[in-house]
Design a protein around this motif. Structure first.
Motif, PDB file in Angstrom:
ATOM      1  N   GLY A 199      -5.011  20.861   5.317  1.00 35.74           N
ATOM      2  CA  GLY A 199      -6.375  21.361   5.359  1.00 35.74           C
ATOM      3  C   GLY A 199      -7.297  20.471   6.175  1.00 35.74           C
ATOM      4  O   GLY A 199      -8.478  20.797   6.353  1.00 35.74           O
ATOM      5  N   GLY A 200      -6.770  19.351   6.659  1.00 38.53           N
ATOM      6  CA  GLY A 200      -7.563  18.446   7.493  1.00 38.53           C
ATOM      7  C   GLY A 200      -8.706  17.779   6.744  1.00 38.53           C
ATOM      8  O   GLY A 200      -9.727  17.440   7.341  1.00 38.53           O
ATOM      9  N   LEU A 201      -8.551  17.585   5.444  1.00 36.89           N
ATOM     10  CA  LEU A 201      -9.608  16.961   4.652  1.00 36.89           C
ATOM     11  C   LEU A 201      -9.579  15.447   4.850  1.00 36.89           C
ATOM     12  O   LEU A 201      -8.524  14.813   4.794  1.00 36.89           O
ATOM     13  N   GLN A 202     -10.728  14.870   5.066  1.00 34.85           N
ATOM     14  CA  GLN A 202     -10.843  13.430   5.305  1.00 34.85           C
ATOM     15  C   GLN A 202     -11.128  12.711   3.981  1.00 34.85           C
ATOM     16  O   GLN A 202     -12.233  12.758   3.465  1.00 34.85           O
ATOM     17  N   THR A 203     -10.104  12.094   3.456  1.00 31.12           N
ATOM     18  CA  THR A 203     -10.238  11.329   2.210  1.00 31.12           C
ATOM     19  C   THR A 203      -9.302  10.141   2.262  1.00 31.12           C
ATOM     20  O   THR A 203      -8.426  10.064   3.136  1.00 31.12           O
ATOM     21  N   LYS A 204      -9.470   9.216   1.349  1.00 25.70           N
ATOM     22  CA  LYS A 204      -8.667   7.996   1.347  1.00 25.70           C
ATOM     23  C   LYS A 204      -7.196   8.318   1.087  1.00 25.70           C
ATOM     24  O   LYS A 204      -6.872   9.148   0.240  1.00 25.70           O
ATOM     25  N   ALA A 205      -6.318   7.615   1.833  1.00 25.13           N
ATOM     26  CA  ALA A 205      -4.888   7.807   1.682  1.00 25.13           C
ATOM     27  C   ALA A 205      -4.228   6.469   1.356  1.00 25.13           C
ATOM     28  O   ALA A 205      -4.848   5.404   1.426  1.00 25.13           O
ATOM     29  N   VAL A 206      -2.945   6.543   1.009  1.00 20.10           N
ATOM     30  CA  VAL A 206      -2.207   5.325   0.658  1.00 20.10           C
ATOM     31  C   VAL A 206      -2.236   4.331   1.817  1.00 20.10           C
ATOM     32  O   VAL A 206      -2.356   3.117   1.621  1.00 20.10           O
ATOM     33  N   GLY A 207      -2.146   4.829   3.041  1.00 16.77           N
ATOM     34  CA  GLY A 207      -2.153   3.954   4.207  1.00 16.77           C
ATOM     35  C   GLY A 207      -3.450   3.192   4.392  1.00 16.77           C
ATOM     36  O   GLY A 207      -3.481   2.178   5.098  1.00 16.77           O
ATOM     37  N   ASP A 208      -4.531   3.649   3.752  1.00 20.85           N
ATOM     38  CA  ASP A 208      -5.802   2.938   3.855  1.00 20.85           C
ATOM     39  C   ASP A 208      -5.788   1.628   3.057  1.00 20.85           C
ATOM     40  O   ASP A 208      -6.597   0.732   3.318  1.00 20.85           O
ATOM     41  N   ILE A 209      -4.887   1.529   2.087  1.00 25.56           N
ATOM     42  CA  ILE A 209      -4.768   0.287   1.330  1.00 25.56           C
ATOM     43  C   ILE A 209      -3.993  -0.741   2.148  1.00 25.56           C
ATOM     44  O   ILE A 209      -4.443  -1.866   2.357  1.00 25.56           O
ATOM     45  N   ALA A 210      -2.821  -0.332   2.626  1.00 24.14           N
ATOM     46  CA  ALA A 210      -1.979  -1.214   3.446  1.00 24.14           C
ATOM     47  C   ALA A 210      -0.791  -0.412   3.936  1.00 24.14           C
ATOM     48  O   ALA A 210      -0.423   0.618   3.347  1.00 24.14           O
ATOM     49  N   SER A 211      -0.176  -0.869   5.006  1.00 21.62           N
ATOM     50  CA  SER A 211       1.039  -0.238   5.508  1.00 21.62           C
ATOM     51  C   SER A 211       2.217  -0.637   4.622  1.00 21.62           C
ATOM     52  O   SER A 211       2.325  -1.783   4.192  1.00 21.62           O
ATOM     53  N   ILE A 212       3.100   0.322   4.354  1.00 24.06           N
ATOM     54  CA  ILE A 212       4.261   0.022   3.518  1.00 24.06           C
ATOM     55  C   ILE A 212       5.556   0.074   4.319  1.00 24.06           C
ATOM     56  O   ILE A 212       6.644  -0.036   3.746  1.00 24.06           O
ATOM     57  N   ALA A 213       5.458   0.225   5.625  1.00 21.08           N
ATOM     58  CA  ALA A 213       6.659   0.284   6.472  1.00 21.08           C
ATOM     59  C   ALA A 213       7.295  -1.099   6.545  1.00 21.08           C
ATOM     60  O   ALA A 213       6.615  -2.110   6.683  1.00 21.08           O
ATOM     61  N   GLY A 214       8.619  -1.150   6.448  1.00 21.90           N
ATOM     62  CA  GLY A 214       9.307  -2.437   6.520  1.00 21.90           C
ATOM     63  C   GLY A 214      10.773  -2.277   6.219  1.00 21.90           C
ATOM     64  O   GLY A 214      11.355  -1.205   6.418  1.00 21.90           O
ATOM     65  N   GLY A 215      11.394  -3.341   5.705  1.00 23.15           N
ATOM     66  CA  GLY A 215      12.815  -3.320   5.384  1.00 23.15           C
ATOM     67  C   GLY A 215      13.058  -3.684   3.939  1.00 23.15           C
ATOM     68  O   GLY A 215      12.133  -3.950   3.173  1.00 23.15           O
ATOM     69  N   LEU A 216      14.322  -3.690   3.564  1.00 24.76           N
ATOM     70  CA  LEU A 216      14.704  -4.007   2.194  1.00 24.76           C
ATOM     71  C   LEU A 216      14.656  -5.520   1.960  1.00 24.76           C
ATOM     72  O   LEU A 216      14.808  -6.303   2.901  1.00 24.76           O
ATOM     73  N   VAL A 314      15.343   3.499  -5.972  1.00 25.18           N
ATOM     74  CA  VAL A 314      15.908   3.924  -4.685  1.00 25.18           C
ATOM     75  C   VAL A 314      14.853   4.637  -3.846  1.00 25.18           C
ATOM     76  O   VAL A 314      14.774   4.443  -2.622  1.00 25.18           O
ATOM     77  N   ALA A 315      14.032   5.461  -4.494  1.00 24.31           N
ATOM     78  CA  ALA A 315      12.967   6.154  -3.758  1.00 24.31           C
ATOM     79  C   ALA A 315      11.986   5.157  -3.149  1.00 24.31           C
ATOM     80  O   ALA A 315      11.530   5.349  -2.008  1.00 24.31           O
ATOM     81  N   LEU A 316      11.644   4.104  -3.884  1.00 23.41           N
ATOM     82  CA  LEU A 316      10.765   3.067  -3.325  1.00 23.41           C
ATOM     83  C   LEU A 316      11.371   2.467  -2.073  1.00 23.41           C
ATOM     84  O   LEU A 316      10.670   2.248  -1.068  1.00 23.41           O
ATOM     85  N   ALA A 317      12.672   2.182  -2.115  1.00 23.06           N
ATOM     86  CA  ALA A 317      13.342   1.616  -0.943  1.00 23.06           C
ATOM     87  C   ALA A 317      13.304   2.589   0.232  1.00 23.06           C
ATOM     88  O   ALA A 317      13.057   2.191   1.384  1.00 23.06           O
ATOM     89  N   LEU A 318      13.534   3.866  -0.052  1.00 23.52           N
ATOM     90  CA  LEU A 318      13.499   4.867   1.023  1.00 23.52           C
ATOM     91  C   LEU A 318      12.087   5.033   1.586  1.00 23.52           C
ATOM     92  O   LEU A 318      11.918   5.251   2.798  1.00 23.52           O
ATOM     93  N   PHE A 319      11.083   4.939   0.734  1.00 21.32           N
ATOM     94  CA  PHE A 319       9.705   5.018   1.222  1.00 21.32           C
ATOM     95  C   PHE A 319       9.441   3.933   2.258  1.00 21.32           C
ATOM     96  O   PHE A 319       8.805   4.184   3.297  1.00 21.32           O
ATOM     97  N   VAL A 320       9.923   2.744   1.986  1.00 21.94           N
ATOM     98  CA  VAL A 320       9.666   1.603   2.872  1.00 21.94           C
ATOM     99  C   VAL A 320      10.453   1.726   4.168  1.00 21.94           C
ATOM    100  O   VAL A 320       9.933   1.473   5.268  1.00 21.94           O
ATOM    101  N   VAL A 321      11.710   2.126   4.052  1.00 22.25           N
ATOM    102  CA  VAL A 321      12.603   2.113   5.221  1.00 22.25           C
ATOM    103  C   VAL A 321      12.377   3.318   6.128  1.00 22.25           C
ATOM    104  O   VAL A 321      12.273   3.180   7.360  1.00 22.25           O
ATOM    105  N   VAL A 322      12.300   4.519   5.550  1.00 24.93           N
ATOM    106  CA  VAL A 322      12.212   5.719   6.409  1.00 24.93           C
ATOM    107  C   VAL A 322      11.019   6.609   6.089  1.00 24.93           C
ATOM    108  O   VAL A 322      10.644   7.442   6.934  1.00 24.93           O
ATOM    109  N   GLY A 323      10.422   6.486   4.925  1.00 22.57           N
ATOM    110  CA  GLY A 323       9.399   7.454   4.531  1.00 22.57           C
ATOM    111  C   GLY A 323       7.970   6.985   4.634  1.00 22.57           C
ATOM    112  O   GLY A 323       7.052   7.697   4.211  1.00 22.57           O
ATOM    113  N   ALA A 324       7.758   5.801   5.188  1.00 28.87           N
ATOM    114  CA  ALA A 324       6.402   5.251   5.238  1.00 28.87           C
ATOM    115  C   ALA A 324       5.393   6.174   5.920  1.00 28.87           C
ATOM    116  O   ALA A 324       4.272   6.339   5.407  1.00 28.87           O
ATOM    117  N   PRO A 325       5.712   6.792   7.068  1.00 27.67           N
ATOM    118  CA  PRO A 325       4.715   7.663   7.712  1.00 27.67           C
ATOM    119  C   PRO A 325       4.228   8.799   6.814  1.00 27.67           C
ATOM    120  O   PRO A 325       3.064   9.204   6.910  1.00 27.67           O
TER     121      PRO A 325
END
Length: 514
Positions: A199-216, A314-325
């Motif tokens: 819907g293109g709504l402008q509101t705070k997202a998880v990425g606004d806190i910090a990036s979670i992309a990384g490795g195990l 396991v989901a947390l690990a996948l969020f960091v490795v491949v699901g961060a975007p």
């Protein structure tokens, strides 16, 4: 083999519900552990990595299936000073020591002492944590300006955030009345996220806190000098972290036991928490423990077994490795709405309904623990204060219960029949029951309905014996229980009393003595 099969069978029961509950819990974990990592002045990835390691190990080896552990705020509060003054490397060593202490507590079976925590303390603990979770969600209604200063959301941004939170809460509340095929919390997060993203709504997202992309997480030995000075520096933090972590974990375990009408294994969970923290410290992570908010999300999503915790890890690990975007685009309003419903479910509303019927001391204890928990976030301190106040109140009430009846027998001896326990709280009242000056030459104290409980009681008997001896009179103690006799015998060098042996009766044909 049978025990192994029984263990593995836990992962097969209600697999669909467990997997969906694990995914929901993982989504609820992300903003919490990121916020706690920032609170402790360490990288958000460290918080998520720690949550992955701790959640996985405690889910596999813990004594309470369905309990969700991670990098908790109660432990993060303790480590702030250590990280600020000495750096994260000293934290990693403290976390390892924290885990070793918890393992020792579990192996020594000291987790059983959680049974000594009174119900008003448990109410205060749960209510205090509910307040902490609620206050933590309010931080998401703030935004930073260009200068880095925080301000509350206003205008359209505030209305949009509040509306999305309300929508999420409504879905979580009403959906279970229509269907329980999927967790209401997961549906609420998905629906709100789709509405915001597409819907293109402008509101705070998880990425606004910090990036979670990384490795195990990987093996990382603490880069600190291994000497006595380092040990003396980190050991106090490790002890406090261990006690805070186990306090929250064991009390959360107790709450889950009550909710599921089952019984967890406290000592096993102590060992599992310790193993998890040792592993977290060896992989460059922060300490953690059971998280009551995420545990409630898991239970409300019908996660009852070990599989839900493993899936969450396991989901947390996948969020960091491949699901961060994708995860970073999730609106915080959806997660805040879920946690608000957790607050409503966690708070012991029953404690308010029975407030007028509870003894005043219990009300005081509950309010004390709630306030100390919510204000200081030091759970160990709050529970300790609650237990101490409850114990003192119990001692005071029992101190008032000691009574004495007296009569003269045919031989002219005076008998005092004691009712109620003789211990440190009642010794003064006990001493006032006797009239040494006017009593006859022979006095008998009957302990059939009483018992000598501690050293203060022994000292009171010794002083009473001396008073009668100085008056030229004889004092006898009768009907002492075996444990009281043993207590007096052990204190033989400190006390001189005249104990009358009770006759021993044996039932013919049975090996029983009375």
């Amino acid at each position: 083999m049978s025990s192994i099969s029984a263990y593995l069978s836990q992962y097969k029961a209600n697999a669909k519900n467990e997997i969906l509950a694990g995914l929901t819990t993982a989504l609820a974990l992300v903003p919490e552990v990121v916020a706690f990592a920032l609170l402790a002045h360490i990288s958000p990835l460290v918080g998520i990595g720690s949550a992955f390691v701790i959640c996985l190990i405690t889910s596999v080896f813990g004594g309470r299936p369905g309990l969700i552990s991670g990098a908790a705020g109660s432990v993060a509060v303790v480590i702030v000073a250590l990280v600020e003054q000495h750096g994260a490397e000293y934290l990693f060593l403290a976390v390892i020591l924290m885990g070793l202490i918890q393992i020792a507590i579990g192996l020594l079976k000291l987790g059983k002492f959680i049974r000594l925590v009174p119900q008003p303390v448990v109410y205060g603990f749960v209510n205090g944590l509910a307040v902490i979770i609620f206050m933590a969600q309010l931080e998401q209604f703030k935004v930073r300006d260009a200068a880095g200063a925080e301000h509350w959301l206003t205008g359209t941004a505030l209305l949009l955030m509040a509306g999305l939170v309300a929508l999420t809460m409504a879905i979580v509340y009403f959906l279970p009345r229509l269907t329980k095929a999927v967790p209401a919390s997961l549906v609420a997060i998905v629906v709100t996220s789709v509405l915001v993203i597409f819907g293109g709504l402008q509101t705070k997202a998880v990425g606004d806190i910090a990036s979670i992309a990384g490795g195990l997480p990987s093996l990382h030995l603490p880069q600190v000098p291994l000497n006595w000075a380092t040990l003396a520096l980190v050991l106090p933090y490790a002890f406090i972290m261990a006690l805070v972590g186990l306090t929250e974990s064991l009390l959360t375990l107790t709450v889950v036991d009550e909710m599921t009408d089952t019984r967890g294994r406290g000592n096993q969970d102590c060992v599992a928490q310790g193993l998890a923290n040792v592993a977290s410290g060896l992989t460059g992570g922060m300490g953690g423990c059971a998280m009551i908010g995420q545990t409630m999300v898991n239970l409300e999503s019908r996660g009852r077994g070990r599989l839900s915790g493993v899936v969450a890890a396991v989901a947390l690990a996948l969020f960091v490795v491949v699901g961060a975007p994708v995860i970073e685009r999730l609106p915080l309003a959806a997660l805040v709405g879920v946690m608000f419903m957790v607050v409503i479910g966690t708070f012991e509303w029953a404690s308010l309904r029975i407030l007028r019927r509870m003894p005043r001391t219990d009300v005081l204890v509950m309010l004390l623990v709630t306030l100390v928990t919510a204000i200081s976030q030091n759970l160990a301190l709050a529970v300790l204060l609650g237990v101490i106040v409850s114990a003192l109140a119990f001692a005071w009430e029992n101190a008032k219960r000691i009574r004495a009846r007296h009569h003269l027998d045919a031989a002219g001896a005076k008998h005092y029949e004691i009712y109620g326990p003789l211990f440190f709280g009642s010794v003064q009242a006990f001493g006032e029951k006797f009239d040494v000056a006017t009593d006859p030459a022979e006095v008998i104290i009957d302990f059939r309905e009483s018992r000598v409980a501690d050293m203060s009681a022994i000292d009171a008997l010794h002083k009473l014996t001396e008073r009668y001896h100085r008056a030229g009179k004889t004092l006898h103690l009768r009907h002492l229980s075996p444990d009281c006799r043993q207590l007096l015998s052990n204190a033989g060098a400190l006390i001189d009393v005249n104990m009358e042996e009770d006759p021993l009766y044996v039932v013919v044909g049975e090996e029983r003595a009375y």
